[in-house]
Each structure stands twice: as structure tokens, then as C-alpha cells.
Design a protein around this motif. Structure first.
Motif, PDB file in Angstrom:
ATOM      1  N   ASP A 183       0.808  -1.217   0.000  1.00 46.35           N
ATOM      2  CA  ASP A 183       0.000   0.000   0.000  1.00 46.35           C
ATOM      3  C   ASP A 183       0.839   1.264   0.000  1.00 46.35           C
ATOM      4  N   GLY A 184       2.117   1.234  -0.347  1.00 43.56           N
ATOM      5  CA  GLY A 184       2.932   2.428  -0.438  1.00 43.56           C
ATOM      6  C   GLY A 184       3.136   2.829  -1.874  1.00 43.56           C
ATOM      7  N   VAL A 185       4.071   3.788  -2.097  1.00 40.77           N
ATOM      8  CA  VAL A 185       4.429   4.163  -3.457  1.00 40.77           C
ATOM      9  C   VAL A 185       5.321   3.067  -4.022  1.00 40.77           C
ATOM     10  N   VAL A 186       4.890   2.470  -5.092  1.00 43.79           N
ATOM     11  CA  VAL A 186       5.580   1.299  -5.613  1.00 43.79           C
ATOM     12  C   VAL A 186       6.740   1.685  -6.527  1.00 43.79           C
ATOM     13  N   VAL A 187       6.572   2.736  -7.324  1.00 37.81           N
ATOM     14  CA  VAL A 187       7.591   3.101  -8.307  1.00 37.81           C
ATOM     15  C   VAL A 187       8.802   3.709  -7.605  1.00 37.81           C
ATOM     16  N   ASP A 188       9.951   3.111  -7.825  1.00 40.52           N
ATOM     17  CA  ASP A 188      11.196   3.578  -7.214  1.00 40.52           C
ATOM     18  C   ASP A 188      12.344   3.018  -8.048  1.00 40.52           C
ATOM     19  N   LYS A 189      13.496   2.925  -7.483  1.00 45.88           N
ATOM     20  CA  LYS A 189      14.681   2.450  -8.192  1.00 45.88           C
ATOM     21  C   LYS A 189      14.643   0.937  -8.371  1.00 45.88           C
TER      22      LYS A 189
END
Length: 233
Positions: free
Chosen positions: A20-26
Motif C-alpha cells: 500500500d505504499g508508493v511502488v515506483v522507485d529504483k
């Protein structure tokens, strides 16, 4: 390799409705450089019909403890949705462990461990990730699979999971086009990405990467722009 791709696909689908967090990352590579120090800045802007306009940044410093282990400390900043004020949101400690030398086996393997705490609230998150990279000539396939546990005073205790995949073509060192895929928290996004590297004398080098990821399983708007720059010395 077909079996591995099938497993990744199954895991990606099964992870889709958990986090349930921000999925897009490095998308992390398992490769590390010995005796390396680095500073890194990341930027993320997400616009969606359900969560509004989210803006986040992180600033990190990393240091290689050995040929196979590196540690990094991040300061996390976010913009408040109610007030538009941007401030310190949390801290994160990260360790990456390169399990195999590059090219030693049919794929290169690594692990990642993270501990994150919110700045004001007594909320915590720990994560562990499996990092895999396979090269096919000038093409690289990188896969990250994460298991995450969250708890705290204002956060529900729960397990989450995420999957990140990058398919990259090393056209030139400065221009390497890619496709990235992210899955987690009722989110399945895909989009184009680019990255590059400029090498100086010794092991000094400057890396950059950018991506634009769109959610593809829902009809509403959900786009994320991410950018990162890293200087290693």
C-alpha cells in the motif's frame, strides 16, 4: 530462463494487491564496486485520481564496507497533500550484499535490506529484497522482489510485497533505453526509462536515470515520473 520468467510473472501477479505504499522507485542492480563512496538524489512525482499529486525526494550517502557489502543512509522528504508544505518525512538505512561475482553463474545475485522510520510518528518499515540480473549480449534483465513489514502507532501492522523489473539495452554508456515494470498495492505499472553513465578518472563516475510509469489495470489517471542522479567516487 523460461522457468525464471514464469516465476517472476506469477509473483508479479500475486503481489499486485498486497502492498500500500508508493511502488515506483529504483530498480536495484546486484553489482557493487569495491571501496566505493557515493551520493545520490532521487525525485518522484505521482499524479493519480485517487491519491492526488504526490511529490517525494530522497538524499543519500553510501559507503562500501567490503568488496561485497555496501551501506547507505537516506533522508526522505515528502510534500504534505493538505498543506503543500515540503519537509523531512523519514530516515532509511540500507544495506546491499552482492552474493556472486559478475558472470560467475548464469545470473548475478544480491540481497537488499532496508529499515525506515518516519520522522514524527513512531512508524517503522523493514524490507528485504532479492536482486537478480541476467545479461544477454548488450541487453540486461534486472528483477527485484521485496517482502516488507510495516508497524507503528498510526500504521497498521501488515506484510506487503513488491516486484520491480527492468529490461535495458546498453546502446551507448551515456544512453541506455529500458522498459520498467512495477507491481504492488493494487498497482501494475509499466513505462519507458532511460539511464546513462559518464566515467571519469579512476572509479569516479556519474550515473543518471529517468522513467515515466503509467498504471495499466485501472481506467483513471495514475502516472509517475521518477529521476535519479548518483555520483560515485
Amino acid at each position: 530462463m523460461k522457468q525464471l520468467i514464469f516465476i517472476w510473472a506469477v509473483l508479479t501477479i500475486s503481489f499486485q494487491s498486497i502492498a500500500d505504499g508508493v511502488v515506483v522507485d529504483k530498480v536495484y542492480s546486484p553489482h557493487l564496486l569495491p571501496q566505493e563512496q557515493r551520493v545520490e538524489w532521487r525525485f518522484m512525482s505521482r499524479q493519480s485520481d485517487t491519491k492526488g499529486n504526490q511529490l517525494g525526494q530522497r538524499l543519500g550517502y553510501g559507503y562500501s564496507m567490503s568488496e561485497y557489502v555496501t551501506v547507505e543512509l537516506y533522508l526522505l522528504g515528502e510534500r504534505e497533500l493538505d498543506t503543500d508544505d515540503f519537509g523531512l518525512a523519514g530516515y532509511e538505512f540500507e544495506t546491499r550484499w552482492m552474493l556472486t561475482d559478475q558472470g560467475q553463474y548464469w545470473a548475478d545475485w544480491g540481497l537488499l535490506f532496508e529499515v525506515e522510520k518516519e520522522h514524527i510518528n513512531d512508524n517503522w518499515e523493514v524490507a528485504t529484497g532479492l536482486l537478480v540480473e541476467k545479461e544477454f549480449g548488450k541487453t540486461s534483465l534486472t528483477v527485484n522482489l521485496f517482502a516488507i513489514y510495516e508497524w507503528g502507532h498510526t500504521r497498521e501492522n501488515e506484510w506487503e510485497s513488491e516486484a520491480r523489473i527492468k529490461l535495458r539495452y546498453r546502446y551507448t554508456p551515456m544512453l541506455q533505453p529500458a522498459i520498467e515494470l512495477y507491481a504492488g498495492e493494487d498497482f501494475l505499472g509499466i513505462g519507458p526509462a532511460f539511464q546513462g553513465i559518464h566515467r571519469y578518472k579512476g572509479q569516479k563516475q556519474l550515473k543518471w536515470e529517468a522513467a515515466f510509469i503509467s498504471e495499466i489495470t485501472q481506467s483513471g489517471k495514475d502516472h509517475t515520473l521518477r529521476f535519479a542522479i548518483e555520483y560515485e567516487f
